[in-house]
Design an enzyme around this catalytic site. Structure first.
Site, mmCIF file in Angstrom:
data_model
loop_
_atom_site.group_PDB
_atom_site.id
_atom_site.type_symbol
_atom_site.label_atom_id
_atom_site.label_comp_id
_atom_site.label_asym_id
_atom_site.label_seq_id
_atom_site.Cartn_x
_atom_site.Cartn_y
_atom_site.Cartn_z
ATOM 1 N N PRO A 4 0.844 -1.198 0.000
ATOM 2 C CA PRO A 4 0.000 0.000 0.000
ATOM 3 C C PRO A 4 0.878 1.247 0.000
ATOM 4 C CG PRO A 4 -0.127 -1.144 2.119
ATOM 5 C CD PRO A 4 0.673 -2.005 1.204
ATOM 6 N N HIS A 5 0.509 2.218 -0.836
ATOM 7 C CA HIS A 5 1.325 3.416 -0.943
ATOM 8 C C HIS A 5 0.488 4.614 -1.357
ATOM 9 C CE1 HIS A 5 1.324 1.520 -4.932
ATOM 10 N NE2 HIS A 5 1.383 2.741 -5.413
ATOM 11 N N GLY A 6 1.048 5.780 -1.125
ATOM 12 C CA GLY A 6 0.384 7.016 -1.522
ATOM 13 C C GLY A 6 1.326 8.181 -1.347
#
Length: 151
Positions: free
Chosen positions: A66-68
């Site tokens: 998960p990334h942002g």
């Protein structure tokens, strides 16, 4: 830049308790904040959930990244989590995710963000590395696996 240089050992969860995606994102965010208390928990979770709406970051083989991107952070930050039971992360292969790297990058970053995602993917592509991480019982042992693999 190495994963071990970006990952604060305080941001490693050796036994994720969450069993569903949103709770896993929250638990990993809490780990990230343990290493970087200036982060806004709600903002981080919102950025991660928005990214998940575009498509799952569960890449298969029991791995999710998960990334942002987040405005106002000085550098890329990582957290790591391991779930023995697994989390339904809507992964491409339909299997639960057990190993998680959560990555938050400055909003204006492109190169370092993509390079780090590529490094993590390369590291976790090796079944032996995934097994070593699953076998590691505490945050220090997990961090040591990453250090050893990058050496």
């Amino acid at each position: 830049m190495k994963i071990s240089e970006l990952l604060n050992p305080q941001a490693i969860v050796a036994d994720l308790q969450a069993r569903e995606k949103d709770l896993a994102l929250a638990e990993l965010t809490d780990a990230l904040i343990a290493g970087e208390p200036s982060l806004n928990r709600d903002e981080v979770i919102e950025v991660l959930q928005e990214r998940e709406k575009l498509g799952s970051t569960g890449i298969g083989d029991g791995v999710a990244i998960p990334h942002g991107k987040l405005a106002g952070i000085p550098e890329l930050m990582l957290a790591f989590g391991k779930s023995s039971a697994g989390v339904d992360f809507e992964s491409m292969d339909g299997q639960p995710a057990h190993l998680f790297f959560l990555l938050v990058a400055p909003e204006e970053s492109v190169g370092v963000h993509l390079k780090t995602l590529a490094r993590i993917s390369k590291l976790l592509k090796d079944p032996a590395v995934r097994q070593k991480l699953m076998d590691a019982e505490d945050p220090q042992a997990i961090y040591q696996v990453i250090l050893d693999e990058e050496a």
